[in-house]
Design a protein around this motif. Structure first.
Motif, PDB file in Angstrom:
ATOM      1  N   ASN A  47      41.998  28.459  21.979  1.00  0.00           N
ATOM      2  CA  ASN A  47      43.399  28.798  22.189  1.00  0.00           C
ATOM      3  C   ASN A  47      43.483  29.857  23.277  1.00  0.00           C
ATOM      4  N   PHE A  48      43.718  29.414  24.514  1.00  0.00           N
ATOM      5  CA  PHE A  48      43.699  30.325  25.644  1.00  0.00           C
ATOM      6  C   PHE A  48      44.867  31.302  25.623  1.00  0.00           C
ATOM      7  N   SER A  49      45.877  31.029  24.816  1.00  0.00           N
ATOM      8  CA  SER A  49      47.018  31.936  24.791  1.00  0.00           C
ATOM      9  C   SER A  49      46.754  33.190  23.974  1.00  0.00           C
ATOM     10  N   SER A  50      45.698  33.144  23.184  1.00  0.00           N
ATOM     11  CA  SER A  50      45.390  34.313  22.356  1.00  0.00           C
ATOM     12  C   SER A  50      44.712  35.383  23.187  1.00  0.00           C
ATOM     13  N   THR A  51      44.873  36.619  22.788  1.00  0.00           N
ATOM     14  CA  THR A  51      44.248  37.717  23.498  1.00  0.00           C
ATOM     15  C   THR A  51      43.008  38.171  22.763  1.00  0.00           C
ATOM     16  N   ILE A  52      42.113  38.835  23.492  1.00  0.00           N
ATOM     17  CA  ILE A  52      40.888  39.345  22.889  1.00  0.00           C
ATOM     18  C   ILE A  52      41.231  40.578  22.079  1.00  0.00           C
ATOM     19  N   PRO A  53      40.950  40.589  20.772  1.00  0.00           N
ATOM     20  CA  PRO A  53      41.503  41.618  19.901  1.00  0.00           C
ATOM     21  C   PRO A  53      40.631  42.839  19.698  1.00  0.00           C
ATOM     22  N   PHE A  54      39.734  43.119  20.626  1.00  0.00           N
ATOM     23  CA  PHE A  54      38.794  44.200  20.369  1.00  0.00           C
ATOM     24  C   PHE A  54      39.094  45.470  21.140  1.00  0.00           C
ATOM     25  N   GLY A  55      40.147  45.477  21.980  1.00  0.00           N
ATOM     26  CA  GLY A  55      40.511  46.701  22.677  1.00  0.00           C
ATOM     27  C   GLY A  55      39.821  46.928  23.985  1.00  0.00           C
ATOM     28  N   PHE A  56      39.163  45.898  24.545  1.00  0.00           N
ATOM     29  CA  PHE A  56      38.549  46.037  25.864  1.00  0.00           C
ATOM     30  C   PHE A  56      39.673  45.964  26.875  1.00  0.00           C
ATOM     31  N   SER A  57      40.088  47.085  27.420  1.00  0.00           N
ATOM     32  CA  SER A  57      41.311  47.128  28.225  1.00  0.00           C
ATOM     33  C   SER A  57      41.100  46.537  29.597  1.00  0.00           C
ATOM     34  N   ALA A  58      42.026  45.691  30.024  1.00  0.00           N
ATOM     35  CA  ALA A  58      42.007  45.138  31.382  1.00  0.00           C
ATOM     36  C   ALA A  58      42.853  46.022  32.274  1.00  0.00           C
ATOM     37  N   SER A  59      42.215  46.636  33.261  1.00  0.00           N
ATOM     38  CA  SER A  59      42.952  47.535  34.133  1.00  0.00           C
ATOM     39  C   SER A  59      43.295  46.888  35.460  1.00  0.00           C
ATOM     40  N   SER A  60      42.989  45.583  35.615  1.00  0.00           N
ATOM     41  CA  SER A  60      43.164  44.932  36.902  1.00  0.00           C
ATOM     42  C   SER A  60      44.604  44.920  37.356  1.00  0.00           C
ATOM     43  N   SER A  61      45.560  44.945  36.414  1.00  0.00           N
ATOM     44  CA  SER A  61      46.961  44.860  36.815  1.00  0.00           C
ATOM     45  C   SER A  61      47.400  46.069  37.627  1.00  0.00           C
ATOM     46  N   SER A  62      46.638  47.155  37.565  1.00  0.00           N
ATOM     47  CA  SER A  62      47.008  48.347  38.310  1.00  0.00           C
ATOM     48  C   SER A  62      46.329  48.411  39.669  1.00  0.00           C
ATOM     49  N   TYR A  63      45.471  47.430  39.983  1.00  0.00           N
ATOM     50  CA  TYR A  63      44.742  47.469  41.239  1.00  0.00           C
ATOM     51  C   TYR A  63      45.623  47.034  42.404  1.00  0.00           C
ATOM     52  N   PRO A  64      45.754  47.828  43.438  1.00  0.00           N
ATOM     53  CA  PRO A  64      46.465  47.361  44.639  1.00  0.00           C
ATOM     54  C   PRO A  64      45.604  46.370  45.405  1.00  0.00           C
ATOM     55  N   ILE A  65      46.242  45.468  46.116  1.00  0.00           N
ATOM     56  CA  ILE A  65      45.515  44.493  46.892  1.00  0.00           C
ATOM     57  C   ILE A  65      45.244  45.048  48.282  1.00  0.00           C
ATOM     58  N   ASN A  66      44.075  44.775  48.809  1.00  0.00           N
ATOM     59  CA  ASN A  66      43.712  45.254  50.136  1.00  0.00           C
ATOM     60  C   ASN A  66      44.454  44.431  51.182  1.00  0.00           C
ATOM     61  N   SER A  67      45.625  44.898  51.599  1.00  0.00           N
ATOM     62  CA  SER A  67      46.503  44.112  52.460  1.00  0.00           C
ATOM     63  C   SER A  67      46.001  44.008  53.886  1.00  0.00           C
ATOM     64  N   ASN A  68      44.977  44.757  54.250  1.00  0.00           N
ATOM     65  CA  ASN A  68      44.470  44.706  55.615  1.00  0.00           C
ATOM     66  C   ASN A  68      43.402  43.642  55.808  1.00  0.00           C
ATOM     67  N   SER A  69      43.033  42.918  54.774  1.00  0.00           N
ATOM     68  CA  SER A  69      41.972  41.936  54.856  1.00  0.00           C
ATOM     69  C   SER A  69      42.548  40.537  54.980  1.00  0.00           C
ATOM     70  N   SER A  70      41.776  39.658  55.596  1.00  0.00           N
ATOM     71  CA  SER A  70      42.208  38.284  55.803  1.00  0.00           C
ATOM     72  C   SER A  70      41.005  37.362  55.746  1.00  0.00           C
ATOM     73  N   LEU A  71      41.240  36.149  55.276  1.00  0.00           N
ATOM     74  CA  LEU A  71      40.207  35.126  55.231  1.00  0.00           C
ATOM     75  C   LEU A  71      40.313  34.147  56.391  1.00  0.00           C
ATOM     76  N   SER A  72      41.200  34.409  57.343  1.00  0.00           N
ATOM     77  CA  SER A  72      41.459  33.428  58.393  1.00  0.00           C
ATOM     78  C   SER A  72      40.221  33.104  59.218  1.00  0.00           C
ATOM     79  N   PHE A  73      39.247  34.016  59.269  1.00  0.00           N
ATOM     80  CA  PHE A  73      38.065  33.781  60.095  1.00  0.00           C
ATOM     81  C   PHE A  73      37.149  32.692  59.544  1.00  0.00           C
ATOM     82  N   VAL A  74      37.369  32.226  58.312  1.00  0.00           N
ATOM     83  CA  VAL A  74      36.516  31.162  57.766  1.00  0.00           C
ATOM     84  C   VAL A  74      37.033  29.771  58.146  1.00  0.00           C
ATOM     85  N   ALA A  75      38.191  29.690  58.785  1.00  0.00           N
ATOM     86  CA  ALA A  75      38.751  28.391  59.162  1.00  0.00           C
ATOM     87  C   ALA A  75      37.894  27.718  60.240  1.00  0.00           C
TER      88      ALA A  75
END
Length: 281
Positions: free
Chosen positions: A25-53
């Motif tokens: 059941n992917f809708s359930s959350t992990i109930p052990f208190g391992f906190s996900a802090s990724s939502s507070s991470y800013p994205i590195n807006s100066n980076s681009s993947l265009s060079f792999v084209a």
């Protein structure tokens, strides 16, 4: 479940899991208190993947990249290390896990965690830990948000794809089957069957060779320092997945771009730009 025949497993005549895979059941959350802090991470807006084209292929790590499995590894290590009196019996915390365990191969972890043990005894401990992890994963597993849409995008464009992992064979098989991705990947590379695991580039070089693609037209999704270093060492850009590890740690390791999940607008802006580009910059 049949074992992978080799570290390079081609799926057109896929012998893995002829039976219907188990879906948690992917809708359930992990109930052990391992906190996900990724939502507070800013994205590195100066980076681009265009060079792999023009883009030819995308390679994926498994743990922490396809699914949010790091908490389960953390719980397994925490409990088993406490049982043997590691750290004077005090349980390890999340910071210790991130800085000393996450992304490392089990042989390396034997030296890091159990340097005074005979190697065979230490490896047996790791085998038992992986068995505990699989029991936890069979009960609860969180895919990275947006994974299904990304996989469909990759398939619709006909891009080549591979999974490249430091995880043991049994873990890789379980997680890929639970995520119903056994028909998605053309190739799976297991680091345990390469000369050297990540952070060395060997597993990624093997994937590039198997897919017959150029590193400058391929990029990697990775969530760990060792994985990003391996991808860079093989000549590829890496998109860091800040599911559990800090953004700065991933950027310092060499990530071109850091995202929190596959729904991140910055990722899709980059993907659209790469597709539109006709020639590498």
């Amino acid at each position: 479940m049949p074992a992978l025949a080799t570290s390079l497993h081609l799926f057109p005549n896929n012998p893995i899991l002829r039976t219907k895979p188990y879906f948690p059941n992917f809708s359930s959350t992990i109930p052990f208190g391992f906190s996900a802090s990724s939502s507070s991470y800013p994205i590195n807006s100066n980076s681009s993947l265009s060079f792999v084209a023009p883009l030819e292929a995308i390679l994926f790590d498994i743990d922490g990249t396809l699914c949010d499995s790091d908490p389960l590894h953390f719980y397994a290590f925490r409990d088993m290390l406490q049982e043997i009196g590691f750290n004077d019996g005090s349980p390890i915390d999340e910071d210790f896990f991130i800085n000393n365990i996450s992304g490392k191969h089990n042989e390396e972890l034997c030296r890091v965690l159990l340097p005074d043990w005979e190697f065979e005894k230490a490896m047996n401990f790791m085998v038992d830990k992986e068995a505990l992890f699989r029991r936890l994963a069979a009960e609860q597993l969180e895919p990275i948000s947006g994974l299904e849409n990304l996989c469909k995008w990759v398939e619709d464009l006909g891009l080549k794809r591979a999974a490249v992992t430091n995880a043991p064979r049994s873990n890789a098989e379980l997680l890929i089957s639970m995520l119903n991705l056994q028909d998605f990947f053309e190739v799976i590379v297991l680091a345990e069957e390469c000369a050297r695991p990540k952070p060395f580039p060997d597993p990624y070089l093997k994937a590039l060779n198997a897919l017959k693609v150029a590193p400058n037209h391929t990029f990697v999704f990775e969530d760990s320092v060792s994985g990003i270093k391996a991808a860079n060492g093989a000549g590829m850009a890496a998109v860091g997945m800040a599911t559990r590890n800090p953004e700065k740690m991933l950027l310092d390791a060499g990530a071109t771009l850091v995202i929190k999940d596959y729904n991140e607008p910055k990722l899709w802006e980059n993907l659209e730009r790469v597709v539109k580009e006709k020639l590498p910059l």
